[in-house]
Design an enzyme around this catalytic site. Sequence first.
Site, mmCIF file in Angstrom:
data_model
loop_
_atom_site.group_PDB
_atom_site.id
_atom_site.type_symbol
_atom_site.label_atom_id
_atom_site.label_comp_id
_atom_site.label_asym_id
_atom_site.label_seq_id
_atom_site.Cartn_x
_atom_site.Cartn_y
_atom_site.Cartn_z
ATOM 1 N N ASP A 1 13.262 -4.123 -6.102
ATOM 2 C CA ASP A 1 13.352 -2.633 -5.416
ATOM 3 C C ASP A 1 12.938 -3.694 -3.831
ATOM 4 O OD1 ASP A 1 13.622 -1.232 -3.274
ATOM 5 O OD2 ASP A 1 11.430 -0.107 -4.361
ATOM 6 N N ILE B 1 13.774 -3.300 -0.756
ATOM 7 C CA ILE B 1 12.205 -2.041 -0.599
ATOM 8 C C ILE B 1 11.963 -1.115 -0.573
ATOM 9 C CG2 ILE B 1 12.271 -1.285 2.415
ATOM 10 C CD1 ILE B 1 14.687 -2.925 3.040
ATOM 11 N N ASP B 2 10.680 -1.804 -1.019
ATOM 12 C CA ASP B 2 9.816 -0.183 -1.188
ATOM 13 C C ASP B 2 8.723 -0.271 -0.760
ATOM 14 O OD1 ASP B 2 8.685 0.884 -3.584
ATOM 15 O OD2 ASP B 2 7.330 0.328 -3.406
ATOM 16 N N ASP C 1 10.384 0.398 -8.431
ATOM 17 C CA ASP C 1 9.125 0.798 -7.620
ATOM 18 C C ASP C 1 8.342 0.140 -8.797
ATOM 19 O OD1 ASP C 1 10.361 2.534 -5.470
ATOM 20 O OD2 ASP C 1 10.091 4.284 -7.036
ATOM 21 N N GLU D 1 17.542 -1.318 -7.841
ATOM 22 C CA GLU D 1 17.395 -0.433 -6.842
ATOM 23 C C GLU D 1 18.530 0.438 -6.529
ATOM 24 O OE1 GLU D 1 14.740 0.776 -3.724
ATOM 25 O OE2 GLU D 1 15.386 2.745 -4.094
ATOM 26 N N THR E 1 11.444 2.242 1.747
ATOM 27 C CA THR E 1 12.336 2.587 2.751
ATOM 28 C C THR E 1 11.823 3.251 3.819
ATOM 29 O OG1 THR E 1 14.063 1.723 0.688
ATOM 30 C CG2 THR E 1 14.848 2.759 3.183
HETATM 31 C C1 IPD Z 1 9.683 5.041 -2.722
HETATM 32 C C2 IPD Z 1 8.390 4.243 -2.601
HETATM 33 C C3 IPD Z 1 7.398 5.476 -2.628
HETATM 34 C C4 IPD Z 1 7.675 6.460 -3.542
HETATM 35 C C5 IPD Z 1 8.536 6.739 -4.009
HETATM 36 C C6 IPD Z 1 10.173 5.634 -4.075
HETATM 37 P P1 IPD Z 1 11.621 3.265 -2.455
HETATM 38 O O1 IPD Z 1 10.902 3.773 -3.027
HETATM 39 O O2 IPD Z 1 7.770 3.868 -3.420
HETATM 40 O O3 IPD Z 1 6.408 5.838 -2.154
HETATM 41 O O4 IPD Z 1 6.724 8.225 -3.650
HETATM 42 O O5 IPD Z 1 8.317 7.448 -5.653
HETATM 43 O O6 IPD Z 1 11.015 6.494 -4.404
HETATM 44 O O7 IPD Z 1 12.827 4.544 -2.356
HETATM 45 O O8 IPD Z 1 11.364 2.699 -0.883
HETATM 46 O O9 IPD Z 1 12.107 2.111 -2.842
#
Ligand code: IPD
Length: 281
Positions: free
Chosen positions: A90, A92-93, A220, A70, A95
């Site tokens: 990813d 930190i999924d 993600d 990412e 964030t």
């Molecule tokens: C996000 C999270 C969030 C989702 C977003 C993602 P990130 O990833 O998974 O739940 O709604 O579409 O982009 O930015 O925290 O790695």
Amino acid sequence: MADLWQNAMDYAVAIARKAGEMVREALRDDRKVMTKSSSVDLVTQTDQKVEQLIIQSVKEKFPTHRFIGEESVAAGEACDLTDSPTWIIDPIDGTTNFVHAFPFVAISIGFSVNKQSEFGVVYSCLEDKMFTARRGKGAFCNGEQLKVSDQEDIKQSIIATEFGSSRDPEAVDKIFSSLRNILCIPVHGVRGAGSAAINLCLVASGCVEAYYEIGIHIWDVAAGSLIVSEAGGVLIDVEGGAVDLMSRRLVAANSRTIAERIVKEIDSFSPLRDDAPPPKQ
Ligand code: IPD
């Protein structure tokens, strides 16, 4: 024949644990927040440090492997999935959750060869839950095998989704229109953990019947998608048909019946693909 990729998967689990420790430690410190595509698309130094840790560790052991990360993509690297062994990361999924200490944060590591997912590791590090799946060998959480819910009646179901990070009014209208349609089926409830990877693990664990979202990225969902299918679930596009992880659209469900019922209610749209060429300057 020995399982060629089991070794890589064991390594991914060990790195995810180390990364989880870094995230837990960082939660105790000040979190300096920066933004990416918009004021609600957040990133922290911890996202960047964790991604570096994962990529450096993998490079030491598997120097020929490729990466889609990412934060590397945010820094300008191509989001290119070839036939080569590729780690899809990813760091930190969730964030936004991390920034606010909302307790659902995951390290997500997918691994694909010949564009086929071979293993997925999602470490929900604040819950200390290690979700894993190896193609053809099932999905597990802390060693216990996972199985999706057997509920086929959507009216008896909980559906997970997210609002995502787009604030484009047209997209937001469509997100709300889909949400309204689904809520009014009616379903028992709608939930969202704030992490796509954890939402997928909730489907795999049988806690929710389905999760859908438009706007996610390949990093993600690469790992969590395999965890769902290895737990007996199905993955389709928001308009039905085969899922394409670069398309930023996904329905993951316990069954085809529930997945197709959700598709009927989604007011779909198509965000810019992850593998779209960068806009000309
Ligand atoms: C996000 C999270 C969030 C989702 C977003 C993602 P990130 O990833 O998974 O739940 O709604 O579409 O982009 O930015 O925290 O790695």
